[in-house]
Design a protein around this motif. Sequence first.
Motif, PDB file in Angstrom:
ATOM      1  N   ASN A 121       5.732   1.112   7.753  1.00  0.00           N
ATOM      2  CA  ASN A 121       5.258   0.178   6.731  1.00  0.00           C
ATOM      3  C   ASN A 121       4.760  -1.092   7.413  1.00  0.00           C
ATOM      4  OD1 ASN A 121       5.849   1.668   4.308  1.00  0.00           O
ATOM      5  ND2 ASN A 121       7.996   1.377   4.799  1.00  0.00           N
ATOM      6  N   GLU A 122       3.998  -0.929   8.474  1.00  0.00           N
ATOM      7  CA  GLU A 122       3.577  -2.044   9.311  1.00  0.00           C
ATOM      8  C   GLU A 122       2.576  -2.973   8.635  1.00  0.00           C
ATOM      9  OE1 GLU A 122       2.104   0.137  12.605  1.00  0.00           O
ATOM     10  OE2 GLU A 122       4.092   0.665  13.316  1.00  0.00           O
ATOM     11  N   GLN A 179       2.716  -4.493   5.902  1.00  0.00           N
ATOM     12  CA  GLN A 179       3.292  -5.436   4.954  1.00  0.00           C
ATOM     13  C   GLN A 179       3.676  -6.753   5.611  1.00  0.00           C
ATOM     14  OE1 GLN A 179       6.625  -3.253   3.636  1.00  0.00           O
ATOM     15  NE2 GLN A 179       5.384  -1.456   3.388  1.00  0.00           N
ATOM     16  N   GLU A 218       6.782  -8.736   1.242  1.00  0.00           N
ATOM     17  CA  GLU A 218       6.553  -7.381   0.725  1.00  0.00           C
ATOM     18  C   GLU A 218       7.585  -6.424   1.285  1.00  0.00           C
ATOM     19  OE1 GLU A 218       2.580  -6.725   2.010  1.00  0.00           O
ATOM     20  OE2 GLU A 218       1.689  -7.393   0.134  1.00  0.00           O
ATOM     21  N   CYS A 219       7.900  -6.558   2.560  1.00  0.00           N
ATOM     22  CA  CYS A 219       8.862  -5.670   3.206  1.00  0.00           C
ATOM     23  C   CYS A 219      10.244  -5.823   2.573  1.00  0.00           C
ATOM     24  CB  CYS A 219       8.906  -5.959   4.705  1.00  0.00           C
ATOM     25  SG  CYS A 219       9.920  -4.789   5.618  1.00  0.00           S
ATOM     26  N   GLU A 220      10.665  -7.058   2.355  1.00  0.00           N
ATOM     27  CA  GLU A 220      11.965  -7.313   1.727  1.00  0.00           C
ATOM     28  C   GLU A 220      12.013  -6.732   0.322  1.00  0.00           C
ATOM     29  OE1 GLU A 220      14.279 -11.174   0.005  1.00  0.00           O
ATOM     30  OE2 GLU A 220      13.299 -11.411   1.956  1.00  0.00           O
ATOM     31  N   LEU A 231      12.200  -2.910   0.552  1.00  0.00           N
ATOM     32  CA  LEU A 231      13.545  -2.464   0.922  1.00  0.00           C
ATOM     33  C   LEU A 231      14.483  -2.480  -0.288  1.00  0.00           C
ATOM     34  CD1 LEU A 231      14.050  -4.256   4.360  1.00  0.00           C
ATOM     35  CD2 LEU A 231      13.690  -1.812   3.971  1.00  0.00           C
ATOM     36  N   PRO A 244       1.695  -1.457  -1.011  1.00  0.00           N
ATOM     37  CA  PRO A 244       2.570  -1.342   0.167  1.00  0.00           C
ATOM     38  C   PRO A 244       3.757  -0.430  -0.148  1.00  0.00           C
ATOM     39  CG  PRO A 244       2.019  -3.636  -0.246  1.00  0.00           C
ATOM     40  CD  PRO A 244       1.509  -2.842  -1.420  1.00  0.00           C
ATOM     41  N   GLY A 245       4.078   0.454   0.773  1.00  0.00           N
ATOM     42  CA  GLY A 245       5.201   1.358   0.582  1.00  0.00           C
ATOM     43  C   GLY A 245       4.905   2.514  -0.354  1.00  0.00           C
TER      44      GLY A 245
END
Length: 175
Positions: A73-74, A76, A80-82, A85, A115-116
């Motif tokens: 998921n690079e 993000q 967005e990553c948080e 998750l 994203p994701g």
Amino acid sequence: QNSDSDVPHQCGSLMTSSSEQQQAVMTLLRSYLANLIHSLPASSTKVVTDDAFCVEPGECFGQREEFLDLISNEEQNGHECETLLKLESLLCSGICNEECKQIVLKFLEDHPGLPGHLSLFLLSTKDTKLALQKIHEKAPDAFLAYCKYRQEDPETWSEAVNILFKDKSKESQDM
């Protein structure tokens, strides 16, 4: 005569019905999905977050499945990553019913570049064949871990063997 779904559940000192709980889960789910599209820039003011309840990042509601760590998921940013998750943790927790998963699938359909996208699709779909095709194409390192996640489903293993057999046959023909 009350069904189990009509019986209130004790949650701390609050009494809530399971339908109220499910509404709250769907609201949170929609909020996380919207957050993936409309990322807010980092704020310099202190904001109350739900991180106090997390054991590790991405485990606020339950442990994320192993295959999710093998999907890249690079693209993000940190926010967005948080959010992703937390959303993955929510979908892995078992508190999301089929209606929640249908909301995710519809959202993914409406926002294909989200994203994701792959991880959310894999956690929400019942279409084993399409799920395995996508993971084989986009994240082959996660293929076996995804099959283990779906361990109770013989169709998953059957389809996985078919995909790998086709790959091996194609590889042999190319030589």
